[in-house]
Scaffold this active site. Structure first.
Site, mmCIF file in Angstrom:
data_model
loop_
_atom_site.group_PDB
_atom_site.id
_atom_site.type_symbol
_atom_site.label_atom_id
_atom_site.label_comp_id
_atom_site.label_asym_id
_atom_site.label_seq_id
_atom_site.Cartn_x
_atom_site.Cartn_y
_atom_site.Cartn_z
ATOM 1 N N HIS A 76 35.875 43.586 36.718
ATOM 2 C CA HIS A 76 37.190 43.749 37.350
ATOM 3 C C HIS A 76 37.232 44.977 38.246
ATOM 4 O O HIS A 76 38.260 45.286 38.829
ATOM 5 C CB HIS A 76 38.303 43.763 36.305
ATOM 6 C CG HIS A 76 38.038 44.662 35.140
ATOM 7 N ND1 HIS A 76 37.611 45.962 35.292
ATOM 8 C CD2 HIS A 76 38.113 44.442 33.817
ATOM 9 C CE1 HIS A 76 37.467 46.510 34.104
ATOM 10 N NE2 HIS A 76 37.732 45.601 33.183
ATOM 11 N N HIS A 77 36.100 45.697 38.351
ATOM 12 C CA HIS A 77 35.983 46.831 39.269
ATOM 13 C C HIS A 77 37.106 47.852 39.071
ATOM 14 O O HIS A 77 37.568 48.486 40.040
ATOM 15 C CB HIS A 77 35.950 46.347 40.728
ATOM 16 C CG HIS A 77 35.079 45.142 40.932
ATOM 17 N ND1 HIS A 77 33.704 45.195 40.871
ATOM 18 C CD2 HIS A 77 35.397 43.850 41.152
ATOM 19 C CE1 HIS A 77 33.210 43.975 41.059
ATOM 20 N NE2 HIS A 77 34.216 43.143 41.214
ATOM 21 N N CYS A 78 37.544 47.988 37.824
ATOM 22 C CA CYS A 78 38.637 48.914 37.500
ATOM 23 C C CYS A 78 39.910 48.609 38.294
ATOM 24 O O CYS A 78 40.690 49.518 38.592
ATOM 25 C CB CYS A 78 38.225 50.381 37.696
ATOM 26 S SG CYS A 78 36.812 50.831 36.711
ATOM 27 N N THR A 79 40.127 47.356 38.666
ATOM 28 C CA THR A 79 41.344 46.992 39.392
ATOM 29 C C THR A 79 42.022 45.819 38.679
ATOM 30 O O THR A 79 42.337 44.811 39.294
ATOM 31 C CB THR A 79 41.027 46.571 40.845
ATOM 32 O OG1 THR A 79 40.182 45.394 40.795
ATOM 33 C CG2 THR A 79 40.326 47.640 41.625
#
Lengths: 149, 138
Positions: free
Chosen positions: B94-97
């Site tokens: 989630h790429h920290c998003t």
């Protein structure tokens, strides 16, 4: 190692057509599992009567490994006693966390032995164990959130 | 002050690495680098768009040279593991998003980041490895 050892037909099949992918009725145990590192979210539902797991199902999103592991777990543990489920969890967990090179008792794991390929991919071990830890949490409490971190 | 409030070990290696990266970039023609990355992005966008079952996430006209995508019926982590075995390194997850992922209604994405050191051949290798993913998940 060949990718087919990880993505075996049984795993791909359970990923495509997960068993017991539903909210059972009735339910008297439930827990949410979350792997913050990869975003996998799963809810495990149980219906325990006396000492027996009468029903076991799950919902959620995740990769093929986590979905297949959850699906196979529901197949395996349904109808077992809580004690038998605990014992199976221990065997499965021991297999997953043993070094890839070591010999582990596979016979007792039945179908779940297909997940042993995960040991070659340390990043993916938590994918395979998430549903199981969530099941354990559901056994203990009616509502609980577990995290693999 | 304010260093006394900095608890723990600072990211020393990161700072040194950033300095080295800036030194490196100073010796490079930035306009040429940008033109090259734009070219890679155009090539990669076209190549990935042609792969059946792939959907690109984020197609703004002036975006940086990264390709985020999802593949029908295959979770990004499975894509990542297979690509890794095929010698292609991408990032997945989630790429920290997480709020953005929720907004886009995807659990995660796969993401190839292109830079000045990448080549069109490597994009071809990515496309080839994606065919392997499709083959395994057929």
């Amino acid at each position: 190692m060949d990718l087919r050892d990880l993505y075996q037909e049984v795993i791909l099949d359970h990923n495509k057509r997960p068993r017991n992918f539903r909210v059972p009725d009735p339910v008297n145990r439930k827990a949410e599992g979350y792997n913050p590192l990869c975003g996998d979210k799963i809810t495990v539902f149980l219906y325990v009567e006396g000492d027996t797991i009468k029903d076991l199902a799950f919902q959620g999103t995740g990769c093929a490994i986590s979905k297949a592991s959850a699906s196979m777990m529901t197949d395996e543990l349904k109808g077992k006693t809580v004690r038998e489920a605990d014992a199976f969890f221990e065997k499965f967990h021991t297999m997953l966390t043993a070094p890839a090179t070591s010999e582990v008792e596979m016979d007792a794991l039945g179908k779940l032995a297909v997940l042993s390929g995960v040991r070659e991919y340390p990043m993916r071990v938590k994918c395979a164990s998430l549903a199981w830890h969530t099941m354990k949490a559901a056994m203990k409490a009616e509502h609980e959130v577990v995290s693999t971190e | 002050m304010p260093h006394k409030f900095e608890a723990g070990t600072p990211n020393i290696a990161g700072s040194v690495g950033l300095g080295a990266a800036i030194d490196y970039l100073k010796g490079i023609d930035i306009a040429a680098m940008q033109a090259y990355e734009d070219e890679l992005l155009a090539y990669g966008t076209k190549a990935l768009s042609a792969v059946p079952g792939i959907r690109l996430i984020g197609t703004a006209s002036k975006k940086a040279s990264i390709l985020s995508f999802v593949m029908e019926d295959v979770h990004p982590h499975d894509i990542g593991t297979i690509l890794d075995q095929e010698g292609v390194a991408i990032r997945t997850g989630h790429h920290c998003t997480q709020p953005l992922m929720e907004r886009l209604c995807v659990p995660a994405t796969a993401r190839a980041s292109l830079a000045l050191y990448n080549t069109k051949e490597e994009i071809d290798a990515l496309v080839g490895a994606l065919a392997r993913v499709r083959e395994i998940f057929a």
